[in-house]
Every structure is written in C-alpha cells, then in structure tokens.
Design an enzyme around this catalytic site. Structure first.
Site, PDB file in Angstrom:
ATOM      1  N   THR A  32     -27.750  18.004   8.396  1.00  0.00           N
ATOM      2  CA  THR A  32     -28.257  16.958   7.493  1.00  0.00           C
ATOM      3  C   THR A  32     -29.351  16.134   8.153  1.00  0.00           C
ATOM      4  O   THR A  32     -30.264  15.651   7.485  1.00  0.00           O
ATOM      5  CB  THR A  32     -27.087  16.045   7.052  1.00  0.00           C
ATOM      6  OG1 THR A  32     -26.159  16.840   6.335  1.00  0.00           O
ATOM      7  CG2 THR A  32     -27.549  14.910   6.176  1.00  0.00           C
ATOM      8  N   TYR A  45     -28.896  17.858  -1.647  1.00  0.00           N
ATOM      9  CA  TYR A  45     -29.920  18.107  -0.630  1.00  0.00           C
ATOM     10  C   TYR A  45     -29.624  19.424   0.054  1.00  0.00           C
ATOM     11  O   TYR A  45     -28.555  20.010  -0.120  1.00  0.00           O
ATOM     12  CB  TYR A  45     -29.960  16.961   0.394  1.00  0.00           C
ATOM     13  CG  TYR A  45     -28.775  16.941   1.323  1.00  0.00           C
ATOM     14  CD1 TYR A  45     -27.555  16.409   0.927  1.00  0.00           C
ATOM     15  CD2 TYR A  45     -28.855  17.511   2.600  1.00  0.00           C
ATOM     16  CE1 TYR A  45     -26.453  16.414   1.767  1.00  0.00           C
ATOM     17  CE2 TYR A  45     -27.754  17.514   3.447  1.00  0.00           C
ATOM     18  CZ  TYR A  45     -26.559  16.966   3.017  1.00  0.00           C
ATOM     19  OH  TYR A  45     -25.477  16.994   3.848  1.00  0.00           O
ATOM     20  N   THR A 111     -23.094  17.817  11.066  1.00  0.00           N
ATOM     21  CA  THR A 111     -21.873  17.114  11.491  1.00  0.00           C
ATOM     22  C   THR A 111     -20.594  17.907  11.205  1.00  0.00           C
ATOM     23  O   THR A 111     -19.565  17.633  11.807  1.00  0.00           O
ATOM     24  CB  THR A 111     -21.775  15.730  10.811  1.00  0.00           C
ATOM     25  OG1 THR A 111     -21.718  15.913   9.395  1.00  0.00           O
ATOM     26  CG2 THR A 111     -22.940  14.851  11.191  1.00  0.00           C
ATOM     27  N   ASP A 112     -20.677  18.890  10.281  1.00  0.00           N
ATOM     28  CA  ASP A 112     -19.439  19.600   9.880  1.00  0.00           C
ATOM     29  C   ASP A 112     -18.735  20.266  11.060  1.00  0.00           C
ATOM     30  O   ASP A 112     -17.512  20.214  11.170  1.00  0.00           O
ATOM     31  CB  ASP A 112     -19.754  20.673   8.823  1.00  0.00           C
ATOM     32  CG  ASP A 112     -20.143  20.073   7.474  1.00  0.00           C
ATOM     33  OD1 ASP A 112     -20.112  18.836   7.344  1.00  0.00           O
ATOM     34  OD2 ASP A 112     -20.463  20.850   6.559  1.00  0.00           O
ATOM     35  N   LYS A 184     -14.612  14.814  13.185  1.00  0.00           N
ATOM     36  CA  LYS A 184     -15.162  14.251  11.949  1.00  0.00           C
ATOM     37  C   LYS A 184     -13.998  13.824  11.063  1.00  0.00           C
ATOM     38  O   LYS A 184     -13.099  14.620  10.788  1.00  0.00           O
ATOM     39  CB  LYS A 184     -16.032  15.303  11.247  1.00  0.00           C
ATOM     40  CG  LYS A 184     -16.777  14.768  10.030  1.00  0.00           C
ATOM     41  CD  LYS A 184     -17.773  15.783   9.462  1.00  0.00           C
ATOM     42  CE  LYS A 184     -18.534  15.149   8.304  1.00  0.00           C
ATOM     43  NZ  LYS A 184     -19.546  16.040   7.726  1.00  0.00           N
ATOM     44  N   GLU A 305      11.026  21.488  17.707  1.00  0.00           N
ATOM     45  CA  GLU A 305      11.882  22.114  16.687  1.00  0.00           C
ATOM     46  C   GLU A 305      11.741  23.630  16.691  1.00  0.00           C
ATOM     47  O   GLU A 305      12.562  24.340  16.135  1.00  0.00           O
ATOM     48  CB  GLU A 305      11.529  21.554  15.309  1.00  0.00           C
ATOM     49  CG  GLU A 305      12.005  20.127  15.085  1.00  0.00           C
ATOM     50  CD  GLU A 305      11.690  19.642  13.676  1.00  0.00           C
ATOM     51  OE1 GLU A 305      12.392  20.031  12.735  1.00  0.00           O
ATOM     52  OE2 GLU A 305      10.717  18.868  13.535  1.00  0.00           O
TER      53      GLU A 305
HETATM   54  N1  ASP Z   1     -23.147  20.313   5.991  1.00  0.00           N
HETATM   55  C1  ASP Z   1     -23.926  19.526   6.904  1.00  0.00           C
HETATM   56  C2  ASP Z   1     -23.917  20.233   8.243  1.00  0.00           C
HETATM   57  O1  ASP Z   1     -22.955  20.183   8.955  1.00  0.00           O
HETATM   58  C3  ASP Z   1     -23.412  18.142   6.994  1.00  0.00           C
HETATM   59  C4  ASP Z   1     -24.078  17.227   7.986  1.00  0.00           C
HETATM   60  O2  ASP Z   1     -24.894  17.590   8.806  1.00  0.00           O
HETATM   61  O3  ASP Z   1     -23.753  16.032   7.945  1.00  0.00           O
HETATM   62  O4  ASP Z   1     -24.866  20.841   8.569  1.00  0.00           O
END
Ligand code: ASP
Length: 348
Positions: A32, A45, A111-112, A184, A305
C-alpha cells in the site's frame, strides 16, 4: 611548511569523514505504501503501482541525512509474497550489508505479510547493521497518507547507531517493533502493528529515535540459519482450528506431501479431537507437527491438555502461527531431528 600541510590535510579528511553521510539502500517490494487509488477518499486502490524512485522523491528530507539508493525487488501486494521473493530479498540484503556497500537497509513492503518477511530476514541475514521494514495503511494518493512520514522515520532508524544489533525492525506509526514480536492487529487502522507478548522496542517521532528494549532471542548475525546455498524452501502449512472442526484439511495436506504443519489450535493449542488424531497419523508418516494457538498472544506449552510426548508433536513457544511457519520451514532446511527443531523454537 610540510608539517603544516599535513595538519591541514588531516583536518580536512577528519571533517569530510565527520560529515560523510551513511549510505542507505531502499529496497522496494510493493504494498500500500506504493499503492494508488482513484482519489483522496477512495477506499479502492491497487498495491504496488508507485516505483521506488517516486517513493524516494516524495520524501526529499531523507537525502539530507543519508545517501539514498533505491532498488525495486518486486512490485506486489504482500498477500502475493512468496519464497522466491523472500530468497531474492534476503540474498540482496546480505550482499549489500556484508560487502560494505550499505550502512543500513530500508525495505518498503505491504503490511499484510510484513511480519513474516521481517521474521524471515531476522533469521537469515548475517549482519548486525540496521534493517528496517516500513509500509503504510493508506495508499500514496489518500488524504493523510502515512507512507511518507513512515519512510522518513524508517530512514532515521536505519542511520541511528542505536539500531545496531537489534535484528530486523518494523517501523510504522512512530513505533519501532522487533521482527520476532510484531504482528498486524487491525485490518485498516494506522496503529495496526503491535507486539502483544513483549511490547514495542522503541519510538521514532519525526526522526527522533529512542530505544527502550532490545530483542534477546537469536537473530541475524547470531541466528543458526544460512540461506546462501538454498534455492527452495520446504512446504509447511497452517491449519486453523474451530468448534465442530473436521480433519479434511489435515488429511489433504498430509496426502499432498507437506513437510510440516503448524496447528493453530484453540486456547493453549488444542486441536479438535478428529484433527488431533489426523495430525498424529501425519507424524507417523514423517510430517513435523508444531502446536500453536489461534489466540494471538501467550505461549503454547508442551504437554498441556495435549499429550505431545505420545503424539510426537512440538510446541511453538509464543510465536504466532505465521511466524512459526517461517521458523519451521527454515528448521527443515537444516534437520529433521525433532529435539533440535524444538530447541530452535526455544532459542530463535
Ligand atoms: N494488501 C496490502 C499489502 O500487504 C496492504 C498494505 O500494504 O497495507 O500489500
């Protein structure tokens, strides 16, 4: 006269060295932070459309503090991240840092899966120089895009002397997190990255870097893993448990030749009874099964367990399932010895 000339030469050299800017490579992979949409308020996007040169041009302030060099490693949303890109990225970071071409590396990334890439690099890069991962939750065309300030902060962390030997770090939203701990936690919020078991290790406020803690588990230069000669990683799957579960996914993974399974069990790593038995059968066929939890924080303890000794299972310590998968993949490139693999989980 000669003596005076020497003194002046030394002084000039000293001044040049004192003002020599560190060289920071920005390796871009997409995400992103490099995404663009159809307007400032548009929620739709596409990740990975803006090139590394444009990312750098958007934050001219970083050129004042470092000699910046950019490279495009990939241009993908990080949900497309894969072993090929990981190996390419890790080998390039190793080369840049060990050859002395770079004093630090910043990696722009979606971020994923940033936490997985961060932990992978944390285990395989052989340098104590700063390695900083950075992304954004709002694409480059959004109102209040967070990418530019995150990138400015990431470069500041990468040039800080205090960042040496901290392993791979994730810098987002003014916080510095260690690769092993960070995850995340929010699908859309800019405050998404947290370290639930240990807390953040530092902060970076408009470039002002402060550390409060350091990671103690083996990483980078002290890690036991080496990917120099590795071109492929073994298949390891994650199975997510739930009430009224069934063993279909476990059976198919085993039938299709998986080498390892991370069981994201309920609570302290408890799989549904039929899944438990299927995993036990997998172990008999040579699959390495590591019990983990779907909870998101805390330790998955051996022989709670579940009778791990009876089934031949290992436990993940307090790694989340996606990081346990990274560690098990790398462990399987070294050994099939379960005691050794368990030890790697307790030390890395
Ligand atoms: N889907 C995106 C990615 O991980 C989300 C992000 O970058 O925040 O590339």
């Amino acid at each position: 006269m000669k003596f005076m000339l020497k003194v002046v030469a030394f002084m000039l050299l000293g001044t040049t060295l004192a003002f020599a800017k560190p060289t920071i490579y920005i390796l871009a992979t997409g995400g992103t932070i490099a995404g663009s949409g159809s307007g400032e308020l548009s929620t739709a996007y596409t990740s990975g459309t803006v090139t590394v040169d444009k990312l750098i041009a958007a934050v001219p302030q970083i050129n004042e503090i470092a000699t910046i060099k950019g490279e495009q490693i990939s241009q993908i949303g990080s949900q497309e991240m894969n072993n090929e890109v990981w190996l390419k990225l890790a080998k390039r970071v190793n080369e840049l840092l060990t050859s002395g071409k770079a004093d630090g590396v910043v990696i722009t990334h979606g971020t994923d899966t940033m936490e997985e890439t961060a932990y992978f690099l944390n285990l395989v890069v052989k340098s104590d120089k700063p390695i900083v991962m950075v992304g954004a939750m709002r694409n480059s065309g959004s109102l209040s895009a967070d990418g530019p300030l995150n990138l400015f902060n990431a470069v500041n962390v990468a040039i800080s002397k205090d960042s040496v030997n901290k392993g791979v770090m994730v810098v987002m939203n003014d916080e510095i997190h260690a690769a092993r701990e960070v995850t995340k936690t929010n699908t859309t919020g800019v405050e998404t990255f947290k370290s639930p078991n240990a807390g953040k290790i530092g902060t970076v406020f408009y470039g002002n870097v402060k550390f409060y803690m350091a990671p103690l588990r083996k990483h980078t230069a002290s890690s036991e893993f080496d990917i120099t000669k590795i071109t492929e990683l073994p298949r390891v799957d994650i199975l997510y448990s739930h009430a009224n579960d069934n063993a279909d996914f476990a059976n198919i993974a085993i039938k299709n030749g998986t080498k390892g399974i991370i069981s994201a069990g309920m609570g302290n790593g408890n799989p549904f009874p039929t899944v438990l038995e299927a995993l036990g059968e997998g172990v008999k066929k040579g699959v390495v099964v590591v019990r983990d939890s779907r909870v998101g924080s805390g330790e998955t303890t051996l022989n709670g367990e579940v009778d791990d000794a009876k089934y031949g299972f290992l436990a993940s310590d307090n790694l989340n399932a996606q990081k346990a998968r990274v560690l098990l993949m790398l462990a399987l490139t070294k050994t099939m010895d379960k005691a050794k693999i368990q030890e790697l989980f307790l030390t890395h």
